[in-house]
Design an enzyme around this catalytic site. Structure first.
Site, PDB file in Angstrom:
ATOM      1  N   ASP A  98     -36.871  23.152  40.050  1.00  0.00           N
ATOM      2  CA  ASP A  98     -35.556  23.739  39.887  1.00  0.00           C
ATOM      3  C   ASP A  98     -34.779  22.901  38.879  1.00  0.00           C
ATOM      4  OD1 ASP A  98     -33.369  25.513  40.844  1.00  0.00           O
ATOM      5  OD2 ASP A  98     -34.627  25.592  42.646  1.00  0.00           O
ATOM      6  N   ASP A 194     -31.498  27.292  37.565  1.00  0.00           N
ATOM      7  CA  ASP A 194     -30.415  27.708  38.443  1.00  0.00           C
ATOM      8  C   ASP A 194     -29.233  28.277  37.649  1.00  0.00           C
ATOM      9  OD1 ASP A 194     -29.501  27.603  41.268  1.00  0.00           O
ATOM     10  OD2 ASP A 194     -27.916  26.315  40.450  1.00  0.00           O
ATOM     11  N   GLU A 245     -32.413  32.109  36.620  1.00  0.00           N
ATOM     12  CA  GLU A 245     -31.653  32.812  37.648  1.00  0.00           C
ATOM     13  C   GLU A 245     -30.396  33.350  36.974  1.00  0.00           C
ATOM     14  OE1 GLU A 245     -29.843  32.077  42.121  1.00  0.00           O
ATOM     15  OE2 GLU A 245     -29.356  30.743  40.470  1.00  0.00           O
ATOM     16  N   HIS A 309     -34.432  31.451  49.436  1.00  0.00           N
ATOM     17  CA  HIS A 309     -33.639  30.558  50.289  1.00  0.00           C
ATOM     18  C   HIS A 309     -32.157  30.964  50.356  1.00  0.00           C
ATOM     19  CE1 HIS A 309     -32.896  29.280  46.256  1.00  0.00           C
ATOM     20  NE2 HIS A 309     -31.920  28.493  46.661  1.00  0.00           N
ATOM     21  N   ASP A 310     -31.730  31.886  49.503  1.00  0.00           N
ATOM     22  CA  ASP A 310     -30.344  32.376  49.555  1.00  0.00           C
ATOM     23  C   ASP A 310     -30.244  33.751  50.220  1.00  0.00           C
ATOM     24  OD1 ASP A 310     -29.384  30.188  48.043  1.00  0.00           O
ATOM     25  OD2 ASP A 310     -29.724  31.242  46.149  1.00  0.00           O
TER      26      ASP A 310
HETATM   27  O1  TEU Z   1     -27.767  30.433  43.625  1.00  0.00           O
HETATM   28  C1  TEU Z   1     -26.856  31.139  42.857  1.00  0.00           C
HETATM   29  C2  TEU Z   1     -26.022  31.985  43.770  1.00  0.00           C
HETATM   30  O2  TEU Z   1     -25.193  31.464  44.427  1.00  0.00           O
HETATM   31  C3  TEU Z   1     -26.251  33.453  43.874  1.00  0.00           C
HETATM   32  O3  TEU Z   1     -27.007  33.906  42.815  1.00  0.00           O
HETATM   33  C4  TEU Z   1     -26.830  33.825  45.185  1.00  0.00           C
HETATM   34  O4  TEU Z   1     -27.182  35.168  45.110  1.00  0.00           O
HETATM   35  C5  TEU Z   1     -25.831  33.615  46.292  1.00  0.00           C
HETATM   36  O5  TEU Z   1     -26.021  32.291  46.738  1.00  0.00           O
HETATM   37  C6  TEU Z   1     -25.977  34.554  47.447  1.00  0.00           C
HETATM   38  O6  TEU Z   1     -24.991  34.262  48.390  1.00  0.00           O
HETATM   39  C7  TEU Z   1     -28.223  29.187  43.190  1.00  0.00           C
HETATM   40  C8  TEU Z   1     -29.073  28.570  44.280  1.00  0.00           C
HETATM   41  O7  TEU Z   1     -30.184  29.402  44.511  1.00  0.00           O
HETATM   42  C9  TEU Z   1     -28.234  28.342  45.481  1.00  0.00           C
HETATM   43  O8  TEU Z   1     -28.982  27.863  46.573  1.00  0.00           O
HETATM   44  C10 TEU Z   1     -27.153  27.364  45.117  1.00  0.00           C
HETATM   45  O9  TEU Z   1     -26.265  27.202  46.184  1.00  0.00           O
HETATM   46  C11 TEU Z   1     -26.364  27.823  43.891  1.00  0.00           C
HETATM   47  O10 TEU Z   1     -27.189  28.298  42.832  1.00  0.00           O
HETATM   48  C12 TEU Z   1     -25.559  26.669  43.324  1.00  0.00           C
HETATM   49  O11 TEU Z   1     -26.393  25.741  42.693  1.00  0.00           O
END
Ligand code: TEU
Ligand code: CA
Length: 539
Positions: A98, A194, A245, A309-310
């Site tokens: 990442d 990210d 992303e 994970h989100d």
């Molecule tokens: O996620 C980005 C993000 O916040 C969104 O694209 C996501 O769909 C959202 O979290 C949904 O509620 C990235 C990481 O994957 C995430 O774990 C981090 O918290 C965030 O960036 C900040 O680095």
């Protein structure tokens, strides 16, 4: 369409803190990944995406980095990392990391210096203003935080503890490129980047008409120059794979990030499914796939994921995690591996792990959920009602530890897991899945093997049929003389599927199916059972 190794790859995402704990501190660790690599390899995946394991105070589970060139103590040591990389390579797999460079932790030495005075040489590493605008961040009501030390506001797209870097400063870019080389020189195989489209900010930070629609955070002028520079200065010198992303992106804009002639990224994650489609909506899903296919095919490569994970586990969110858990997990797996684009499997998905509902907000860890809860309760809303409204999409849903077996803590940890286990681990676990030839695991394994052996799943033209059907999702993939038909009943009802005559007459052998074959098919069509999935060859 030119062929590349990564277009043909299947990626397995390891959220290491929830994968396997070897020292009993309750957190999964790099050593734990090493010990489970043969399991990962047995699934047949090509690439492992490792969530951030850099030095971090861990306010946002590693997405708040305070030292880019170290390994977080919870995860292990740099020696562990080097061994992990060697062990991954020894098994013929690749490892991508990442890359979190839109923001750092507020504990990063750059930020400590930056905030110390207005004339500190690192002041310009971050974004400081004497006034704020009306924007909101992902995790807080404002993107601006007043800092007492100098009386100015700093900008953060996520938590207050995650100040955004100032990418318009060439010295910041240079630091990041050097850091990327540090990891690439170790031999890693690329990056999952990210929120990479957030790097460039809108000039002057104008107020938004509707601050709740936070798309002003991304895709701003300058972003493509940064990515092209990153490519030219760093990426082009290595044989690596990158996936960006990219929230708030249309297929037209997507091509600008991943167009094969653009020298930016290889592929992207968009969020039309996982961020904007809270519940399964077949018409919408078909429309999203069609639009992205029409917009990107032949120009740039797409990615497919249904959870991470989100984002809440797919069987719970889109399928049925009770009566049809296994069938719906296999049905969506068929979808994932046969749509155009690279499939990403999130740890536990391959055994059909489900989302959780813990009784109290105190059982949750995620900063996004906790901040939102506090924000809404502070407005005077009823706490229980707020809590319940957040449960469905809570990020911790998919972060509960991996379920290895039916012993205490699912064999994940001998200590106290950092997040509670999903209580269903006695029934749903790897040991059970490996013992059952009809398990979700073996179905994933079979799909991945099929993909290796049949380019039609990768490079085949996508042609949906039965567009208006509210339960059946059907499409052809065609490559040269080879034509496959993917047939999915994405519903809990037995559904009669009437194929167009041309297809019905030419149905050939079944390539894969998630139910036993019927003795006889219905006279007037194919009767598909709940969440039944079949792939046919078309003669
Ligand atoms: O996620 C980005 C993000 O916040 C969104 O694209 C996501 O769909 C959202 O979290 C949904 O509620 C990235 C990481 O994957 C995430 O774990 C981090 O918290 C965030 O960036 C900040 O680095
Ligand atoms: Ca540990």
């Amino acid at each position: 369409m030119n062929k590349t190794w990564w277009k043909e790859a299947v990626v397995y995402q390891i959220y290491w803190r929830s994968f396997f704990d070897t020292n009993g501190d309750g957190f999964g660790d790099l050593q734990g990944i090493i010990e489970k690599l043969d399991y990962v390899r047995s699934l047949g995946v090509d690439v492992i995406w490792l969530n951030p394991c850099y030095g971090s105070p861990d306010v946002d589970n590693g997405y708040d980095i305070s030292d880019y060139r170290s390994v977080m103590a919870k995860a292990g040591t740099m020696q562990d990392f080097d061994r992990l990389l060697a062990e991954v390579h020894a098994r013929g797999m690749k490892l991508i990391m990442d890359l979190v460079v839109n923001h750092t932790s507020d504990q990063h030495p750059w930020f400590q210096e930056s905030r110390s005075s207005k004339d500190n040489p690192k002041r310009d590493y971050y974004i400081w203003r004497s006034e704020k605008n009306n924007w909101r961040s992902y995790f807080t009501p404002s993107t601006w935080e007043l800092d007492d030390r100098t009386g100015e506001y700093y900008f953060h797209s996520f938590a207050t503890e995650q100040p955004d870097l100032n990418w318009s400063n060439p010295r910041v870019r240079e630091e990041i490129y050097n850091m990327m080389r540090f990891w690439l020189d170790k031999g890693i195989d690329g990056f999952r980047m990210d929120v990479i489209n957030l790097l460039a900010k809108q000039a002057g930070f104008p107020d938004a008409d509707n601050p709740d629609v936070i798309s002003y955070l991304g895709n701003n002028p300058g972003i493509h120059e940064y990515l092209q520079e990153m490519h030219e200065r760093v990426l082009v010198h290595y044989d690596v794979f990158t996936v960006g992303e990219i929230p708030f992106v249309s297929p037209e804009d997507g091509v600008l990030y991943v167009g094969e002639e653009r020298s930016e990224l290889n592929t992207l994650f968009h969020f039309e499914v996982c961020d904007y489609m809270a519940h399964w909506d077949i018409h919408r899903f078909k429309e999203i796939q069609k639009r992205w296919y029409d917009g990107m095919w032949g120009k740039g490569w797409n990615s497919q994921f249904l959870n991470n994970h989100d984002h809440t586990r797919l069987v719970t969110r889109f399928g049925n995690d009770a009566a049809y858990r296994v069938e719906s997990a296999k049905c969506f797996a068929t979808l994932l591996h046969t749509l155009p684009g690279m499939p990403y499997v999130y740890q536990g998905e391959e055994i059909g792990m489900t989302g959780v509902r813990f009784p109290s907000i105190d059982d949750y860890n995620d900063i996004a959920m906790k901040n939102k809860y506090q924000e809404e309760v502070a407005k005077g809303r009823e706490p229980q009602e707020v809590f319940e409204s957040l449960l469905h999409l809570a990020r911790d849903n998919s972060r509960t530890p991996m379920q290895w077996d039916d012993t205490a803590n699912a064999g994940f940890s001998k200590g106290q897991p950092w997040l509670k286990m999903n209580p269903n681990y006695r029934d749903i676990n790897v040991k059970q899945a490996l013992a059952d030839p009809d398990s979700v695991f073996y179905y994933y394994q079979k799909l991945i093997r099929l993909r290796k052996e049949n380019d039609v799943m990768i490079y085949g033209v996508y042609e949906p049929i039965l567009d208006d059907d509210a339960r059946i999702y059907a499409y052809y993939r065609t490559l040269g003389d080879l034509k496959w038909l993917v047939l999915l009943n994405i519903s809990e009802e037995e559904t009669l599927c009437r194929l167009p005559d041309a297809a019905a007459a030419r149905l050939g052998e079944t390539i894969i199916r998630n139910y036993p074959e019927r003795i006889a098919e219905a006279a007037d069509g194919l009767l598909l059972r709940p969440y039944e999935a079949r792939i046919y060859q078309i003669n």
